[in-house]
Design a protein around this motif. Sequence first.
Motif, mmCIF file in Angstrom:
data_model
loop_
_atom_site.group_PDB
_atom_site.id
_atom_site.type_symbol
_atom_site.label_atom_id
_atom_site.label_comp_id
_atom_site.label_asym_id
_atom_site.label_seq_id
_atom_site.Cartn_x
_atom_site.Cartn_y
_atom_site.Cartn_z
ATOM 1 N N THR A 263 0.835 -1.206 0.000
ATOM 2 C CA THR A 263 0.000 0.000 0.000
ATOM 3 C C THR A 263 0.869 1.254 0.000
ATOM 4 N N MET A 264 2.010 1.193 0.676
ATOM 5 C CA MET A 264 2.907 2.349 0.656
ATOM 6 C C MET A 264 3.439 2.583 -0.756
ATOM 7 N N ARG A 265 3.791 1.515 -1.463
ATOM 8 C CA ARG A 265 4.266 1.643 -2.847
ATOM 9 C C ARG A 265 3.142 2.177 -3.737
ATOM 10 N N ALA A 266 1.919 1.647 -3.548
ATOM 11 C CA ALA A 266 0.785 2.101 -4.357
ATOM 12 C C ALA A 266 0.514 3.593 -4.121
ATOM 13 N N ALA A 267 0.565 4.018 -2.865
ATOM 14 C CA ALA A 267 0.340 5.425 -2.542
ATOM 15 C C ALA A 267 1.430 6.287 -3.174
ATOM 16 N N HIS A 268 2.648 5.853 -3.068
ATOM 17 C CA HIS A 268 3.761 6.600 -3.645
ATOM 18 C C HIS A 268 3.614 6.695 -5.163
ATOM 19 N N ASP A 269 3.256 5.594 -5.787
ATOM 20 C CA ASP A 269 3.060 5.598 -7.243
ATOM 21 C C ASP A 269 1.961 6.576 -7.652
ATOM 22 N N LEU A 270 0.869 6.609 -6.882
ATOM 23 C CA LEU A 270 -0.225 7.538 -7.180
ATOM 24 C C LEU A 270 0.236 8.987 -7.079
ATOM 25 N N VAL A 271 0.959 9.309 -6.016
ATOM 26 C CA VAL A 271 1.417 10.680 -5.820
ATOM 27 C C VAL A 271 2.415 11.084 -6.908
ATOM 28 N N GLU A 272 3.261 10.145 -7.318
ATOM 29 C CA GLU A 272 4.244 10.445 -8.356
ATOM 30 C C GLU A 272 3.612 10.810 -9.699
ATOM 31 N N THR A 273 2.388 10.366 -9.945
ATOM 32 C CA THR A 273 1.732 10.702 -11.209
ATOM 33 C C THR A 273 1.400 12.182 -11.299
ATOM 34 N N ALA A 274 1.345 12.852 -10.152
ATOM 35 C CA ALA A 274 0.971 14.277 -10.075
ATOM 36 C C ALA A 274 -0.432 14.516 -10.639
ATOM 37 N N ARG A 275 -1.276 13.499 -10.603
ATOM 38 C CA ARG A 275 -2.638 13.628 -11.120
ATOM 39 C C ARG A 275 -3.690 13.381 -10.047
ATOM 40 N N THR A 276 -3.267 13.198 -8.808
ATOM 41 C CA THR A 276 -4.227 12.967 -7.736
ATOM 42 C C THR A 276 -4.784 14.309 -7.256
ATOM 43 N N ILE A 277 -6.008 14.270 -6.789
ATOM 44 C CA ILE A 277 -6.658 15.438 -6.210
ATOM 45 C C ILE A 277 -6.877 15.139 -4.744
ATOM 46 N N GLY A 278 -6.406 15.996 -3.879
ATOM 47 C CA GLY A 278 -6.547 15.771 -2.452
ATOM 48 C C GLY A 278 -5.456 14.858 -1.923
#
Length: 69
Positions: A48-63
């Motif tokens: 889950t930490m890797r998944a969260a990091h991957d999401l943030v790295e996309t710079a496309r998350t809101i919130g």
Amino acid sequence: MEMAFSKTLNGGDFRSQGSILEDVAAPVVVARVRAIANIRLEGLTGETMRAAHDLVETARTIGKVVIAT
């Protein structure tokens, strides 16, 4: 990027920081302002930490990306 104590770190009056934080905290306490957490991952694991990091790295998350334990 924004940081809560940037004023203090840049030579501002550190005594005023408490009143600023109180002003910001008041609407949070009465639920008039809340953090935007659109993505919630369950369980604090390496995956889950890797998944969260991957999401943030996309710079496309809101919130916020939240990992619930």
